[in-house]
Design a protein around this motif. Structure first.
Motif, PDB file in Angstrom:
ATOM      1  N   PRO A  37       0.836  -1.207   0.000  1.00 58.16           N
ATOM      2  CA  PRO A  37       0.000   0.000   0.000  1.00 58.16           C
ATOM      3  C   PRO A  37       0.866   1.250   0.000  1.00 58.16           C
ATOM      4  O   PRO A  37       1.991   1.257   0.521  1.00 58.16           O
ATOM      5  CB  PRO A  37      -0.795  -0.131   1.301  1.00 58.16           C
ATOM      6  CG  PRO A  37      -0.795  -1.589   1.612  1.00 58.16           C
ATOM      7  CD  PRO A  37       0.520  -2.109   1.136  1.00 58.16           C
ATOM      8  N   ILE A  38       0.355   2.330  -0.565  1.00 58.18           N
ATOM      9  CA  ILE A  38       1.110   3.574  -0.692  1.00 58.18           C
ATOM     10  C   ILE A  38       0.962   4.423   0.571  1.00 58.18           C
ATOM     11  O   ILE A  38      -0.139   4.605   1.091  1.00 58.18           O
ATOM     12  CB  ILE A  38       0.620   4.382  -1.908  1.00 58.18           C
ATOM     13  CG1 ILE A  38       0.876   3.601  -3.205  1.00 58.18           C
ATOM     14  CG2 ILE A  38       1.299   5.749  -1.971  1.00 58.18           C
ATOM     15  CD1 ILE A  38       0.241   4.230  -4.419  1.00 58.18           C
ATOM     16  N   ASP A  39       2.103   4.939   1.037  1.00 54.17           N
ATOM     17  CA  ASP A  39       2.088   5.922   2.120  1.00 54.17           C
ATOM     18  C   ASP A  39       1.928   7.293   1.456  1.00 54.17           C
ATOM     19  O   ASP A  39       2.897   7.925   1.067  1.00 54.17           O
ATOM     20  CB  ASP A  39       3.396   5.846   2.914  1.00 54.17           C
ATOM     21  CG  ASP A  39       3.458   6.881   4.043  1.00 54.17           C
ATOM     22  OD1 ASP A  39       2.442   7.570   4.269  1.00 54.17           O
ATOM     23  OD2 ASP A  39       4.532   7.024   4.663  1.00 54.17           O
ATOM     24  N   ASP A  40       0.673   7.740   1.307  1.00 59.22           N
ATOM     25  CA  ASP A  40       0.423   8.964   0.540  1.00 59.22           C
ATOM     26  C   ASP A  40       0.856  10.239   1.266  1.00 59.22           C
ATOM     27  O   ASP A  40       0.792  11.329   0.696  1.00 59.22           O
ATOM     28  CB  ASP A  40      -1.049   9.068   0.144  1.00 59.22           C
ATOM     29  CG  ASP A  40      -1.990   8.905   1.330  1.00 59.22           C
ATOM     30  OD1 ASP A  40      -1.622   9.336   2.434  1.00 59.22           O
ATOM     31  OD2 ASP A  40      -3.086   8.355   1.145  1.00 59.22           O
ATOM     32  N   SER A  41       1.321  10.134   2.520  1.00 53.87           N
ATOM     33  CA  SER A  41       1.787  11.327   3.243  1.00 53.87           C
ATOM     34  C   SER A  41       3.049  11.903   2.624  1.00 53.87           C
ATOM     35  O   SER A  41       3.378  13.065   2.841  1.00 53.87           O
ATOM     36  CB  SER A  41       2.038  10.978   4.716  1.00 53.87           C
ATOM     37  OG  SER A  41       3.100  10.037   4.842  1.00 53.87           O
ATOM     38  N   GLN A  42       3.777  11.075   1.838  1.00 55.91           N
ATOM     39  CA  GLN A  42       5.016  11.535   1.206  1.00 55.91           C
ATOM     40  C   GLN A  42       4.787  12.127  -0.181  1.00 55.91           C
ATOM     41  O   GLN A  42       5.724  12.647  -0.792  1.00 55.91           O
ATOM     42  CB  GLN A  42       5.998  10.365   1.076  1.00 55.91           C
ATOM     43  CG  GLN A  42       6.319   9.643   2.376  1.00 55.91           C
ATOM     44  CD  GLN A  42       7.260   8.487   2.149  1.00 55.91           C
ATOM     45  OE1 GLN A  42       8.373   8.654   1.645  1.00 55.91           O
ATOM     46  NE2 GLN A  42       6.812   7.287   2.487  1.00 55.91           N
ATOM     47  N   ASN A 126      -5.124   3.785  -3.784  1.00 61.62           N
ATOM     48  CA  ASN A 126      -4.650   2.945  -2.678  1.00 61.62           C
ATOM     49  C   ASN A 126      -5.602   1.793  -2.399  1.00 61.62           C
ATOM     50  O   ASN A 126      -6.040   1.590  -1.258  1.00 61.62           O
ATOM     51  CB  ASN A 126      -4.465   3.801  -1.422  1.00 61.62           C
ATOM     52  CG  ASN A 126      -3.125   3.517  -0.730  1.00 61.62           C
ATOM     53  OD1 ASN A 126      -2.521   2.474  -0.965  1.00 61.62           O
ATOM     54  ND2 ASN A 126      -2.683   4.437   0.091  1.00 61.62           N
ATOM     55  N   SER A 134      -1.381  -1.476  -4.737  1.00 57.56           N
ATOM     56  CA  SER A 134      -1.744  -0.073  -4.948  1.00 57.56           C
ATOM     57  C   SER A 134      -1.137   0.386  -6.263  1.00 57.56           C
ATOM     58  O   SER A 134      -0.257  -0.277  -6.817  1.00 57.56           O
ATOM     59  CB  SER A 134      -1.238   0.804  -3.789  1.00 57.56           C
ATOM     60  OG  SER A 134       0.173   0.689  -3.663  1.00 57.56           O
ATOM     61  N   ASN A 402      10.903   3.493  -0.970  1.00 50.74           N
ATOM     62  CA  ASN A 402      10.825   2.174  -0.318  1.00 50.74           C
ATOM     63  C   ASN A 402       9.533   1.416  -0.627  1.00 50.74           C
ATOM     64  O   ASN A 402       9.191   0.474   0.090  1.00 50.74           O
ATOM     65  CB  ASN A 402      10.998   2.307   1.201  1.00 50.74           C
ATOM     66  CG  ASN A 402      12.368   2.850   1.579  1.00 50.74           C
ATOM     67  OD1 ASN A 402      13.382   2.472   0.990  1.00 50.74           O
ATOM     68  ND2 ASN A 402      12.404   3.763   2.548  1.00 50.74           N
ATOM     69  N   HIS A 403       8.848   1.823  -1.679  1.00 49.64           N
ATOM     70  CA  HIS A 403       7.687   1.067  -2.162  1.00 49.64           C
ATOM     71  C   HIS A 403       8.124   0.264  -3.389  1.00 49.64           C
ATOM     72  O   HIS A 403       8.337   0.846  -4.469  1.00 49.64           O
ATOM     73  CB  HIS A 403       6.539   1.998  -2.557  1.00 49.64           C
ATOM     74  CG  HIS A 403       5.940   2.771  -1.420  1.00 49.64           C
ATOM     75  ND1 HIS A 403       6.641   3.710  -0.705  1.00 49.64           N
ATOM     76  CD2 HIS A 403       4.691   2.738  -0.884  1.00 49.64           C
ATOM     77  CE1 HIS A 403       5.849   4.230   0.225  1.00 49.64           C
ATOM     78  NE2 HIS A 403       4.658   3.652   0.136  1.00 49.64           N
TER      79      HIS A 403
END
Length: 470
Positions: A37-42, A126, A134, A402-403
């Motif tokens: 899953p994507i960490d969309d905060s970045q 996501n 994602s 790191n994705h």
């Protein structure tokens, strides 16, 4: 003051103007699939610090001065205007999310980007699909650059998953010893004669195909002048590059020959299934070609270096390639599609028609204006049966913050053609993407025919000993 403002802008390339005109608006759609899953905060930090600095065009709009000249003008970018995060219903199955994703992808591909903002948008999806946990969809206007430039932009945001300190590498595109060896005078003279004949023939045919002669109406060509406003569908499938290489080595041809043969054979099988009379119809594919004087991607920096041989921009032209007809003999001998593709490509290499086509467009632009050339290109697309484009992707797995990247593919949207076939390699997989005119082309049957073509050609090739070549 007007002179100072002019100096702060950059002229739009002729091809950039063709692709963003009153009659033509072409987009490049790229999809990156992730294993997690994507960490969309970045997202906004990466766009601001990594994506925007790649090239000034990502923070520029297209403006027109009093002379009618189009130029790139830098503006402040509000990143919130360029990022969408769709919300799908919660608690659904992967199969349903897969449908939501593809419906969403096809829908946004049809939307026009506002000319008052930089011509790009990113969609962060996501939700899991059959292919990924994602996904990120990039929608980039073709006026910003061609596939080579835009792929360079996307890849420059990514790193090698195994070791970020090492550069990404790409399959070698070096010539074979036979191709690069010194030819005798007799062979050179014979090649020059063939080149002259093929150039006249191919260039004349290209001019006729762009202006007078249309392909037959078939299950892959509706011939509708307003097809660019019809709903579309985008889907993809994969093939093993190792198996394609196995076919290549047994037949003594190139990977490009094999892939082209499979695509042409699969296309004809689909046409025959939908209308038996269309297997001998006159159909051509409009192949988009990179005109840079390079052998392939050397590094990300080289791809983006404006002083290098492969500068940023739209360095492309097109070539008409006839789709071989499906005769009874070819149904019983499917490898003939590979031989036909090999001979067609080999013959096209002995032609300067591609360069002349680009020169013709430049001359037409100077005397008749960019809108006239855009109409010419639109007519060319409308009169052809399919558009084919291909890109070479990295050999190693990539990652973004790191994705890990599981897969990537691209297509073109906005044109009047009923079928676009895009091909891209990544990590030992050949991804073939179809953009089809919805409710006209049955994409499931088309993919099934492509799969059948691959299996039949693979089985036929396996019967040929490794040492034997046609």
């Amino acid at each position: 003051m007007e002179h100072q403002m002019e100096e702060q802008t950059v002229p739009v390339s002729p091809v950039g103007q063709y692709f963003n005109s009153s009659v033509l608006c072409i987009y490049v759609i790229g999809v990156i699939e992730f294993e997690v899953p994507i960490d969309d905060s970045q997202a906004f930090t990466l766009l601001k610090n990594v994506f925007l600095p790649i090239n000034p065009r990502f923070s520029s709009i297209m403006v027109q001065n009093k002379k009618g000249e189009k130029r790139w003008k830098q503006v402040d970018v509000n990143l919130k205007d360029h990022v969408d995060m769709p919300v799908f219903p919660e608690g659904k199955t992967v199969e349903l999310y897969d449908k939501y994703f593809h419906d969403y992808l096809s829908s946004i591909a049809m939307e026009q980007l506002p000319q008052c903002r930089p011509l790009w948008k990113i969609h962060i999806v996501n939700y899991p699909t059959r292919d990924a946990c994602s996904s990120v969809i990039f929608k980039l206007h073709h006026a910003l650059g061609d596939g080579y430039s835009l792929m360079g932009a996307l890849l420059s945001c990514l790193q090698r998953a195994d070791d970020p300190s090492l550069p990404l590498s790409f399959p070698s595109l070096k010539q074979s010893k036979e191709e690069s060896s010194t030819k005798s005078f007799g062979r050179k003279f014979s090649w020059m004669l063939s080149s002259a004949f093929n150039t006249v023939s191919d260039f004349g045919w290209s001019v006729l195909k762009s202006s007078i002669i249309s392909d037959d109406i078939t299950p892959i060509r509706s011939g509708d002048e307003g097809a660019d406003f019809h709903p579309i569908s985008i889907s993809s499938m994969t093939f093993s590059i190792d198996q394609i290489k196995d076919i290549k080595s047994r037949l003594g041809v190139t990977i490009n020959d094999v892939v082209t043969g499979i695509v042409f054979y699969g296309t004809r099988l689909y046409m025959q299934d939908m209308d038996s009379k269309s297997n001998t119809a006159h159909s051509t594919a409009l192949v988009l070609l990179n005109t840079r004087n390079i052998k392939g991607y050397q590094s990300i920096n080289d791809m983006l270096n404006t002083k290098a041989k492969g500068p940023w921009g739209n360095k492309i032209t097109f070539l008409h390639v006839p789709i071989p007809k499906l005769s009874e003999s070819k149904i019983s001998s499917p490898l003939q599609f590979i031989w036909d593709s090999h001979n067609i490509i080999k013959r096209k290499k002995q032609s300067l028609a591609v360069a002349l086509t680009g020169t013709l467009l430049d001359v037409e632009g100077k005397f008749r204006g960019q809108e006239a050339v855009a109409k010419h290109i639109r007519s060319t697309l409308t009169k052809s049966s399919a558009v084919i484009s291909n890109l070479v992707g990295p050999v190693q797995q990539m990652s973004l913050a790191n994705h890990p990247v599981k897969g990537l593919y691209f297509t073109l949207a906005g044109g009047p053609e009923s079928l676009v076939i895009s091909i891209m390699s990544y990590m030992g997989v050949m991804r073939v993407t179809f953009k089809t005119e919805k409710d006209f082309i049955d994409e499931r049957k088309l993919k099934s025919c492509m799969h059948s073509a691959f299996e039949v050609i693979l089985q036929a090739a396996m019967k040929i000993p490794q040492e034997t070549k046609h």
